[in-house]
Enzyme design. Structure first.
Site, PDB file in Angstrom:
ATOM      1  N   ASP A  49       0.837  -1.212   0.000  1.00 53.50           N
ATOM      2  CA  ASP A  49       0.000   0.000   0.000  1.00 53.50           C
ATOM      3  C   ASP A  49       0.872   1.263   0.000  1.00 53.50           C
ATOM      4  O   ASP A  49       0.347   2.381  -0.080  1.00 53.50           O
ATOM      5  CB  ASP A  49      -1.023  -0.007   1.147  1.00 53.50           C
ATOM      6  CG  ASP A  49      -0.400  -0.167   2.515  1.00 53.50           C
ATOM      7  OD1 ASP A  49       0.836  -0.294   2.605  1.00 53.50           O
ATOM      8  OD2 ASP A  49      -1.154  -0.170   3.510  1.00 53.50           O
ATOM      9  N   ASP A  88      -1.296  -6.068  -0.464  1.00 56.61           N
ATOM     10  CA  ASP A  88      -1.645  -5.494   0.845  1.00 56.61           C
ATOM     11  C   ASP A  88      -3.144  -5.242   0.953  1.00 56.61           C
ATOM     12  O   ASP A  88      -3.757  -4.721   0.012  1.00 56.61           O
ATOM     13  CB  ASP A  88      -0.962  -4.123   0.988  1.00 56.61           C
ATOM     14  CG  ASP A  88       0.237  -4.165   1.912  1.00 56.61           C
ATOM     15  OD1 ASP A  88       0.362  -5.113   2.708  1.00 56.61           O
ATOM     16  OD2 ASP A  88       1.059  -3.230   1.828  1.00 56.61           O
ATOM     17  N   LYS A 118      -1.461  -9.367   2.514  1.00 50.89           N
ATOM     18  CA  LYS A 118      -0.681  -8.974   3.700  1.00 50.89           C
ATOM     19  C   LYS A 118      -1.533  -8.069   4.583  1.00 50.89           C
ATOM     20  O   LYS A 118      -2.263  -7.210   4.071  1.00 50.89           O
ATOM     21  CB  LYS A 118       0.612  -8.255   3.298  1.00 50.89           C
ATOM     22  CG  LYS A 118       1.414  -7.748   4.519  1.00 50.89           C
ATOM     23  CD  LYS A 118       2.851  -7.391   4.188  1.00 50.89           C
ATOM     24  CE  LYS A 118       3.044  -6.035   3.595  1.00 50.89           C
ATOM     25  NZ  LYS A 118       2.589  -4.909   4.440  1.00 50.89           N
ATOM     26  N   GLU A 120      -1.343  -5.779   8.493  1.00 51.34           N
ATOM     27  CA  GLU A 120      -0.522  -5.307   9.605  1.00 51.34           C
ATOM     28  C   GLU A 120      -1.085  -5.849  10.910  1.00 51.34           C
ATOM     29  O   GLU A 120      -2.307  -5.867  11.106  1.00 51.34           O
ATOM     30  CB  GLU A 120      -0.488  -3.768   9.609  1.00 51.34           C
ATOM     31  CG  GLU A 120       0.243  -3.230   8.407  1.00 51.34           C
ATOM     32  CD  GLU A 120       0.393  -1.712   8.401  1.00 51.34           C
ATOM     33  OE1 GLU A 120       0.107  -1.053   9.424  1.00 51.34           O
ATOM     34  OE2 GLU A 120       0.818  -1.194   7.353  1.00 51.34           O
ATOM     35  N   GLU A 187       9.414  -4.651  10.186  1.00 52.29           N
ATOM     36  CA  GLU A 187       9.847  -3.331   9.700  1.00 52.29           C
ATOM     37  C   GLU A 187      10.279  -2.415  10.844  1.00 52.29           C
ATOM     38  O   GLU A 187       9.614  -2.332  11.884  1.00 52.29           O
ATOM     39  CB  GLU A 187       8.700  -2.653   8.921  1.00 52.29           C
ATOM     40  CG  GLU A 187       9.078  -1.242   8.474  1.00 52.29           C
ATOM     41  CD  GLU A 187       8.150  -0.613   7.447  1.00 52.29           C
ATOM     42  OE1 GLU A 187       7.149  -1.238   7.059  1.00 52.29           O
ATOM     43  OE2 GLU A 187       8.466   0.528   7.042  1.00 52.29           O
TER      44      GLU A 187
HETATM   45  O1  KIV Z   1       3.424  -1.348   1.649  1.00 48.13           O
HETATM   46  C1  KIV Z   1       4.594  -1.722   1.534  1.00 48.13           C
HETATM   47  O2  KIV Z   1       5.290  -1.425   0.565  1.00 48.13           O
HETATM   48  C2  KIV Z   1       5.161  -2.519   2.619  1.00 48.13           C
HETATM   49  C3  KIV Z   1       6.634  -2.696   2.626  1.00 48.13           C
HETATM   50  C4  KIV Z   1       7.251  -1.484   3.217  1.00 48.13           C
HETATM   51  C5  KIV Z   1       7.032  -3.928   3.330  1.00 48.13           C
HETATM   52  O3  KIV Z   1       4.454  -2.961   3.470  1.00 48.13           O
END
Ligand code: KIV
Length: 276
Positions: A49, A88, A118, A120, A187
């Site tokens: 994202d 994401d 993905k 968080e 991260e």
């Molecule tokens: O959104 C993204 O690009 C990420 C990376 C920083 C791992 O989550």
């Protein structure tokens, strides 16, 4: 061991099997042409994202929508054949609980054809990860600095400065791992905390601003190509495309203004057809 399916893409089990062995190479990608260039070098392409910040000029990832993620996910799938593609889930699209997470994740997978999503880590998210995994949706977790939580944190702040914070990040990583995530992005944490996470969890860890001992590494493609106007400390710039593009645009503008472009070889030479 082959890391690919018959369709040629890297698989989720093959990524899990890389824990503690061959390093996992991951980069973000948002467009078809860039995905084409990265595909053969990467095990995982992450449609992050961060697309909202690096391509759309948003101040953070909070303003990114599901439609944006679907559009960029589709483009990256069209440009790749080899890498595992992870998309994401954007802010607000999964945090309410398992059924919201399932609705969003299944839509993303159906519309893009990506192999995983993905999320968080936050309170209650582990429960949603377990729900998705048990229904056939592979999930990558994301712990430490969580870009979707920067309004709470007051900016992009590294995590793990206090004992409490270290314990919280470690607990989040454990919860995501136990819920069945096939990989965990770590991260913006101190190397020793990243190493402790890597040693504790079953899933491979993918570091960004973390530690060389993570099971793999990820960078935002625009950062490592020198395209974004700000470079975080942990980024290694492998190219300076900003300067190259600036020079090319300067040269083009000069050629147009001086009448040097297009040259004779750059225009069509069409024979005119006579009317009978
Ligand atoms: O959104 C993204 O690009 C990420 C990376 C920083 C791992 O989550």
């Amino acid at each position: 061991m082959s890391t690919h399916t018959q369709s040629g893409r890297t698989t989720v089990p093959s990524i899990l099997a890389r824990k503690g062995s061959e390093k996992i190479v991951c980069l973000t990608a948002y467009t078809k042409p860039v995905a084409e260039l990265l595909d053969h070098h990467c095990d995982i392409l992450l449609v992050g994202d961060t697309v909202g910040m690096v391509l759309h000029g948003l101040p953070s990832t909070v303003g990114v929508t599901l439609d944006m993620m679907v559009l960029h996910g589709q483009a990256v799938m069209r440009g790749s054949q080899h890498a595992l593609v992870v998309v994401d889930l954007p802010f607000g699209s999964y945090e309410r609980g398992p059924s919201q997470a399932f609705k969003t994740a299944s839509k993303v997978m159906r519309k893009t054809g990506c192999q995983a999503v993905k999320v968080e880590a936050a309170d209650g998210v582990a429960e949603s990860i377990a729900f998705l995994v048990s229904r056939g949706i592979p999930v990558m977790g994301h712990v430490g600095l969580r870009p979707q939580a920067t309004n709470i944190d007051g900016g992009f702040k590294a995590k793990g400065k206090t004992a409490d914070e270290r314990e919280r990040v470690l607990a989040e990583a454990r919860a995501v791992d136990e819920a069945g995530a096939f990989a965990i992005v770590v991260e913006g944490v101190a190397p020793d905390l990243a190493d402790e996470i890597t040693a504790t969890v079953k899933a491979p860890t993918i570091g960004i601003g973390a530690s060389p001992k993570c099971d793999g590494q990820v960078l935002v493609i625009d950062d490592m190509l020198g395209l974004f106007d700000w470079t975080p400390k942990f980024v290694r710039r492998y190219a300076d495309l900003r300067t190259l593009i600036d020079r090319a645009a300067f040269q083009y503008a000069e050629d147009v203004r001086l009448g040097k472009f297009p040259a004779e070889a750059e225009v069509y030479k069409l024979r005119s057809v006579k009317r009978s």
